[in-house]
Design an enzyme around this catalytic site. Sequence first.
Site, short mmCIF file in Angstrom:
data_model
loop_
_atom_site.label_atom_id
_atom_site.label_comp_id
_atom_site.label_asym_id
_atom_site.label_seq_id
_atom_site.Cartn_x
_atom_site.Cartn_y
_atom_site.Cartn_z
N GLU A 57 0.82 -1.21 0.00
CA GLU A 57 0.00 0.00 0.00
C GLU A 57 0.86 1.26 0.00
O GLU A 57 0.49 2.27 -0.59
CB GLU A 57 -0.94 -0.01 1.22
CG GLU A 57 -2.07 -1.01 1.12
CD GLU A 57 -1.66 -2.44 1.39
OE1 GLU A 57 -2.45 -3.37 1.12
OE2 GLU A 57 -0.51 -2.64 1.87
N HIS A 124 -10.51 -6.49 9.17
CA HIS A 124 -11.23 -6.21 7.93
C HIS A 124 -12.53 -5.47 8.18
O HIS A 124 -13.45 -5.52 7.36
CB HIS A 124 -11.54 -7.52 7.19
CG HIS A 124 -10.34 -8.34 6.84
ND1 HIS A 124 -9.74 -9.18 7.75
CD2 HIS A 124 -9.62 -8.43 5.70
CE1 HIS A 124 -8.70 -9.77 7.16
NE2 HIS A 124 -8.61 -9.33 5.92
#
Length: 320
Positions: A57, A124
């Site tokens: 990322e 998540h």
Amino acid sequence: MITYLEAIREAQAKALADDPRVYIYGQDVGQFGGAFKATKGLAKEYPGRVLDAPISEDAIIGSAIGAAIEGMRPIIEMQFADFSTVGFNQIVNQAATLHWRTQIPCPITIRLPSGGTAGAGPFHSQSMEALYAHYPGLVVMTPATVEDAYSMLLEAVAIDDPVIFCEHKYLYYHLKAEKLPTEAVPTGKARIARQGRDATIVTYSAMLHESLACAEELASEGWEIEVIDLRTIKPLDTDTVLASVARTGRLLAVGEAWPWGGVTAEVIARVATEGFALLDAPPMRLNAKDTPVPFHPNLWGTHRPTAKTIAVALRRLLSA
């Protein structure tokens, strides 16, 4: 009928079609179509402009900033909002400050699949909006409807500032609309989702629908609850919130994120500072429990606010 997820896909398709500077970059966004299929079919339709990224990322955001400096308008997909913290330095120290340091705009859009779903657990399910809203230079969008998911994503791509686009995973398939909008409420403007006179709920993202369900339940008891959908939390439309509190005299701020230093705390701080005389009772807030998000669906169902728990809080507020 079109789903919330399909609206996001259609907005990206339109952005690609309308502007050759737009491209999509993220893990598995190409032939696979993304973790949630938000880019399904786009790589074939726009070859060379929907690109798979490495599992980094930090590198994804860094390359997008560089592309933006050179005139491109990247749309970045994080597989889950939680993972964006790996690119946190690039977002808050580079993208957010670029224009302030160099007078060069940084028009990147970072899509964060946000919030919880049953069984997803602590890695998540996080809601990161308040974290990014803390930093000047970032626009933070939290669309709660199919219409806003479409129109706000298009506006995010057009804005010259970096945008954190918090799309809620639970809404992907649970939310549908008959058609896509042709007009949109401007960025930074809240929406009165339901009018009322007895109390104001200020909320955003998936909690809008829990709040509307709660308001419908209390209507059967004779209470008229006004519900404000913030839509964007940075900038935050304080004027609309204050105008609503002036009508109702009571405020409940509701968010799925954790309570400490969150959006609900900011809403209450602003109302207490700028509209204290408007209040007939102390303002209240309702957030998720201050613990990591649990895996078990039953625990998750009690971890986050629901229409039932919002109603309990509202009844307490209305009796104050």
